[in-house]
Enzyme design. Sequence first.
Site, mmCIF file in Angstrom:
data_model
loop_
_atom_site.group_PDB
_atom_site.id
_atom_site.type_symbol
_atom_site.label_atom_id
_atom_site.label_comp_id
_atom_site.label_asym_id
_atom_site.label_seq_id
_atom_site.Cartn_x
_atom_site.Cartn_y
_atom_site.Cartn_z
ATOM 1 N N HIS A 1 0.830 -1.221 0.000
ATOM 2 C CA HIS A 1 0.000 0.000 0.000
ATOM 3 C C HIS A 1 0.859 1.265 0.000
ATOM 4 C CE1 HIS A 1 -3.190 -2.808 1.335
ATOM 5 N NE2 HIS A 1 -2.250 -3.273 2.116
ATOM 6 N N SER B 1 14.891 21.991 -15.927
ATOM 7 C CA SER B 1 13.683 22.777 -16.161
ATOM 8 C C SER B 1 14.093 24.100 -16.782
ATOM 9 C CB SER B 1 12.971 23.021 -14.833
ATOM 10 O OG SER B 1 12.116 24.146 -14.946
#
Length: 469
Positions: free
Chosen positions: A158, A279
């Site tokens: 999970h 970026s």
Amino acid sequence: MNTRKPWGGRFQRLTDRRVEAFTQSVSFDRRLYPQDIRGSIAHARMLARIGVLTAAECDQIVGGLGQIQSEIERGEFEWSPALEDVHMNIETRLIERIGDAGKKLHTGRSRNDQVATDLRLYLRDAVDDIVDGILGLQQSLLDVADAEADTVMPGYTHLQVAQPVTVGHHLMAWLEMLERDLQRFLDGRRRINVMPLGSAALAGTSFPIDRAFTARELGFETPSNNSLDAVSDRDFVIEFVAGAAMLMVHFSRMAEELILWSTQQFGFIEMGDAFCTGSSIMPQKKNPDVAELTRGKSGRVIGHLMAVLTVIKGQPLAYNRDNQEDKELTFDTVDTVRDCLEIMQVMMSNLVFHRERLLEAARDGFATATDLAEYLVLQGVPFRDAHEAVGRAVHYALEHARDLSELSLEELRRFHPAVDEDVTDRLTAAGSVKLRSHPGGTAPSCVREAVASARERLAQNRASATESR
Ligand code: ARG
């Protein structure tokens, strides 16, 4: 350009240009030229063998096709959309070059068995390439798994910290996924390697053809059993794309983990500068674009699987033109898988694992709580009681902002009197993984064994893949 078609005899008027543009496939199926030429040479030799062509005619055809291949490879061949597809382009050029002998090549053959043959030859090679790529990637994974056999990390369910595992064990899980992919491709190859030639349009031919000969020439395992099936069957494409989609889903999952692991929050790995991009606005960024693209590219291959299933669904026997729609998706699947295999291998061999940080993360989150419960069971405590006691200990440790391994013996005993001094080994992440030493377990010793046996398996796979070619 409105050219007369090789099939133009029964037509009174030329094809509408828009129809030409709509039906042509040469803009993409010309990629099949090596297979098309190879298939034609085998077919011509077979025709000569049964006396339909003279030896001289056969030589002219084989020679002419060889020259056409060089023309194509030199970039001098003029592909004409008016001639529809790769098959008619090459045949027309052959007739231009050698005249009447060229007109005899298409005897006892149709584009329907021709295209099915070409595509099978193409996919057989593609599978061999992909198999080599998977073997290469497995090799790289094994090396990293070996190097990180002792490195402890948190294992997750999970996406919550569950129990400590070793990095080597985690990477070997990836290796197993790839092993199944490899076996799927090898298995599918047997069904690709069947020869449709001789089925002609759908009903076979009245010429006394020698299909076993042609099959041998082309390295096919066997000629197909049924002419109707052979010209219409694209199961082999579906199976191939399905195998590719599965491989891409595996890549996507691996990529996803690499992306997570390289975040500031996880900080488990460093992907080399050469494998990341920046970026244009944020100067500090180093982005895992390569892994993201790999994850993203799974989308197109899954899409191709849906497309090819849908193309085949609803087709009556035998050949229908719908089948022309199988090609672009097949080519794109092959290209995508090849690209991803290559990039995954370079990425794998350039990963750096931050061992300290991984260990620290394995210590957080009470990953050894199950070990404490199992310890109590060994002391004779029923598992449910042990589970309850450890749950209370975790709650206590949480409140005091400490790990289980940092609690004193007295503190631990408050939750169950059966705790003794020998518990301490079990409460560290390294101690925990060491105890999971059965086959298939995460202990460093098991990872080393798994790596060793996977190396043997890899060598066997390599040998049997080469043998089947
Ligand atoms: N270009 C076709 C294909 O890719 C092969 C030609 C068969 N065409 C035909 N009209 N029978 O499937």
